[in-house]
Enzyme design. Structure first.
Site, PDB file in Angstrom:
ATOM      1  N   VAL A  25      18.927  53.380  30.440  1.00  0.00           N
ATOM      2  CA  VAL A  25      18.513  53.014  31.792  1.00  0.00           C
ATOM      3  C   VAL A  25      19.753  53.095  32.678  1.00  0.00           C
ATOM      4  O   VAL A  25      20.805  52.532  32.350  1.00  0.00           O
ATOM      5  CB  VAL A  25      17.906  51.601  31.848  1.00  0.00           C
ATOM      6  CG1 VAL A  25      17.494  51.254  33.270  1.00  0.00           C
ATOM      7  CG2 VAL A  25      16.709  51.500  30.920  1.00  0.00           C
ATOM      8  N   ASP A 141       2.183  43.168  25.385  1.00  0.00           N
ATOM      9  CA  ASP A 141       3.512  42.820  24.861  1.00  0.00           C
ATOM     10  C   ASP A 141       4.217  41.874  25.827  1.00  0.00           C
ATOM     11  O   ASP A 141       5.402  42.023  26.110  1.00  0.00           O
ATOM     12  CB  ASP A 141       4.347  44.078  24.628  1.00  0.00           C
ATOM     13  CG  ASP A 141       5.596  43.796  23.776  1.00  0.00           C
ATOM     14  OD1 ASP A 141       5.579  42.796  23.022  1.00  0.00           O
ATOM     15  OD2 ASP A 141       6.569  44.559  23.866  1.00  0.00           O
TER      16      ASP A 141
END
Length: 753
Positions: A25, A141
């Site tokens: 990222v 999740d």
């Protein structure tokens, strides 16, 4: 990637803010609009990566982009763009300035967050979930690392990487059939664990776990063993949050417990209703508790007859060897890099322990070992995970090949005593022990135990785990005295460092009790198994699978002590509990029913045993098939009880049929085949056909001598059978000679006390 690189001639990558096993990222600048963004890039996979695994990851990435880009809500991370550039998949999203809830707990030294913040977070997340659920999207999740609290107080949900679109079931099902665990154990709903249907109420359960943790500092089921965590979600009523923290408001306590209801129907109807309830509660209004069968406010106890979300549900195979993963407030393991919130933006990116402390690898002979590249370490971590997934699916041979390859590469790159190398070696040993190569497994576990002791210390949990597996393999090899010594040593360490009631300590004591029984120390085995069963019942609940495993061992030892009446009662207790918790057709439930039949037969209640085995044969045939080993074992029990009722013609037919099936499916020298052949001989003898019986008795004795050795107790018992048969045929001289040979061999082979 270089800092000057442009993605699609638009997004300039500036600073790396997170790296995981599958990607990176970056903080980047959108050159077209002049704004700062976050760009998530999925690394290209090398040719060594399993293609189907790679395809699944890429498809999940693309789906996350499509799902996230469709969401427009202040409580959901905004996705601006996605695509593929030079083989690299990328996702462009807003750059968030803040901390995720996991980091906030760590910043707070693992103490719970302030009560006003907890209630505010609960209301904002409920609002965001209400929006996403209205779009037909289930997150699946939800965990502290996927919920961001921005500097201005805004709360945002991140990572829709494994979200389920209600209108796209077919697409999702292709992704969830790969053996990749979907979700994080500390925050998974009972229906998610059991493989049942998952809808928006699963997210509500996960939110309840998150709120419980940020409000109390611990998850609702704070256990280090993933199996115990998962079973806790499914079977155990959580303590009310206020038992951990009295200043929590009463309405919040009730909200969280309602969210943690075991069945979806007992939870709040939807996130919007939840948000309204929190809003009323925080402003001091009266909440109207829905008329649902919510979880009662009570100390932890097993849920009695109530089934999990899916009727007769059981934990799926992939859970059995899981590690629990990091709960939100847990500090990172020693030697690992600090967790960056950016790597939690997608569920498929993990840092793992491979990425920490690598410059301090363990070179042999003091030489400097070159630091391995992050790409190599990432690939090895991915392959290690693939090996674990293969093992969870029962593909032990293939898992062993993967782990051997990873172990060799890790040893070359990191050194033989690096924790990651030893982790791979441990898995190699595990696969060897599960594929019948106990001698090789013993060498591998010994090597791992020695290495971990040098690097981590004698009492480190991973050192003790390797030593405990060494003891297990010694037991597989019949070296029970040596196994006893290792178990006793490990138990002493575990009690000293972890305490007597730690799950790992109790597991070790269970194994020690089992081994004591194999040493013939039946009273000691019974007393220890009884103590472990009582401790597990107190800590985990009377119907927890671990409790029932130990209670099963109690029953077995009672039988060995010829206390068959008590054994029968205990086996019935186990069978009843397993039927309620695991389902009537679960293998463990059926195994307990088989032992009930054994106990009835030993008590002379053969008619009851016969009826039990008839029903069990039908159930085993339906569940496992007519030729399955457990089906044939039930049929063997049926035949034995026919004989006990003097129905010898029927017993002989059954014994011959079972023997033929076992010979075809298991082989002529398999122990079960030989047991059936002996039963054929017994039937022939009772029918007065001693000459035919002698042939079968002798075949059994010869096979056992060939496989087990002349001095093995089973071989000697078969020679005694042969001598008895000779006696019945009037061949007394031969019978006496054979009896003497057996007696001499028994004197030479006296087992240790």
């Amino acid at each position: 990637m270089a800092e000057t690189r442009l993605i699609q001639s638009r997004y300039r990558l500036l600073d790396l803010i997170g790296r995981g096993g599958m990607g990176e990222v970056w903080r980047a600048r959108d050159e077209s609009l002049g704004r700062q963004v976050a760009v998530k890039c999925l690394k290209p996979m090398g040719p060594q990566q399993d293609r189907s695994f790679t395809r699944v990851l890429r498809e999940r990435f693309r789906r996350e982009a499509r799902v996230a880009a469709s969401l427009q809500h202040r409580g959901v991370t905004v996705v601006h763009d996605f695509g593929e550039s030079e083989g690299v998949l990328y996702l462009v999203m807003e750059l968030l300035e803040g901390r995720n809830l996991s980091q906030l707990l760590e910043d707070n030294r693992q103490h719970p967050l302030p009560v006003p913040d907890v209630v505010d977070i609960a209301e904002q997340v409920a609002d965001a979930l209400g929006y996403t659920h209205q779009q037909g999207i289930v997150h699946r999740d939800l965990k502290p690392a996927n919920i961001m609290r921005l500097d201005d107080g805004t709360v945002k949900i991140c990572d829709f990487g494994i979200a389920r679109l209600g209108h796209d079931i077919g697409f999702t099902s292709r992704l969830t059939g790969t053996g990749i665990a979907m979700g994080t154990p500390h925050y998974m709903s009972p229906e998610q664990i059991s493989g049942g249907d998952v809808d928006h109420r699963s997210d509500l359960y996960s939110l309840g776990c998150v709120l419980y943790e940020i409000a109390t500092g611990v998850p609702p089921f704070d256990l280090g063993d993933a199996w115990a965590v998962l079973v806790g979600h499914r079977d155990t009523v959580p303590e009310p949050p206020r038992t951990h923290r009295a200043e929590l408001p009463g309405f919040f306590d009730r909200v969280v417990l309602d969210l943690l209801a075991k069945t979806p129907d007992a939870r709040p109807a939807d996130a919007d209703a939840l948000r309204r309830r929190i809003a009323v509660g925080r402003t001091g209004g009266q909440t109207r508790v829905p008329a649902t069968g919510r979880v009662p406010l009570a100390p932890p106890a097993p849920v009695p007859a109530a089934r999990p979300a899916a009727e007769g549900a059981r934990l799926p195979p992939w859970t059995r060897n899981m590690t629990a993963g990091h709960k939100a407030a847990a500090p990172p393991p020693a030697g690992t890099a600090p967790v960056d919130h950016a790597e939690d933006l997608t569920g498929i990116w993990t840092t793992g322990t491979d990425l920490g402390g690598l410059s301090g690898a363990f070179p042999a002979g003091g030489a400097t070992r070159p630091t391995p590249s992050p790409e190599l370490l990432s690939t090895l971590a991915s392959r290690h995970s693939a090996g674990l997934n293969l093992a969870r699916l029962g593909h032990w041979e293939e898992a062993g090949e993967v782990h051997r390859s990873v172990a060799a590469t890790r040893e070359h790159a990191l050194g033989p005593d690096h924790p990651d190398t030893l982790a791979s070696r441990y898995e190699v040993g595990f696969t060897l022990s599960r594929t019948g190569h106990a001698d090789e497994a013993l060498r591998e576990f010994g090597r791992v135990a020695d290495g971990r002791e040098r690097v981590l210390g004698t009492d480190h949990p991973e050192t003790l785990a390797a030593r405990q597996e060494t003891a297990y393999v010694l037991g597989q090899l019949g070296r029970h005295f040596e196994a006893h010594q290792v178990y006793a040593s490990v138990l002493a360490s575990r009690e000293r460092t972890m305490g007597p009631d730690h799950p790992d300590t109790l597991r070790c004591r269970h194994n020690l009790a089992f081994n004591l029984g194999r040493l013939g120390r039946l009273e000691d085995a019974y007393l220890m198994a009884r103590e472990v069963a009582d401790a597990r019942s107190r800590l985990l609940g009377a119907t927890h699978p671990d409790t029932l495993v130990t209670l099963y061992e109690v029953a077995y030892t009672l039988g060995q002590l010829d206390r068959w009446g008590e054994a029968l009662l205990t086996y019935r207790e186990v069978a009843r509990a397993r039927s309620g918790v695991l389902g009537a057709d679960h293998p463990d439930t059926l195994a307990a029913r088989y032992e009930i039949g054994i106990s009835l037969g030993r008590l002379g209640r053969s008619a009851e045993a016969l009826e039990l085995y008839r029903v069990l044969v039908e159930d085993r045939t339906r569940v496992d098939g007519p030729d399955a080993p457990e089906t044939l074992r039930a049929r063997h029990g049926l035949g034995v009880n026919l004989g006990r009722m003097a129905r010898w013609e029927e017993a002989l037919v059954e014994a011959r049929d079972v023997c033929a099936l076992r010979e075809r499916t298991l082989g002529p020298d398999h122990p079960d085949t030989l047991v059936s052949r002996r039963e054929v001989a017994v039937g022939l003898g009772w029918l007065g056909r001693w000459a035919d019986a002698l042939i079968d008795y002798r075949e059994v004795a010869d096979a056992r001598e060939r496989v087990l050795g002349a001095e093995h107790p089973d071989t000697l018992a078969s020679r005694n059978d042969e001598a008895h048969c000779l006696e019945q045929l009037g061949r007394g001289t031969e019978a006496v000679d054979l009896y003497r040979q057996v007696a001499a061999l028994r004197r030479q082979h006296v087992p240790p006390n």
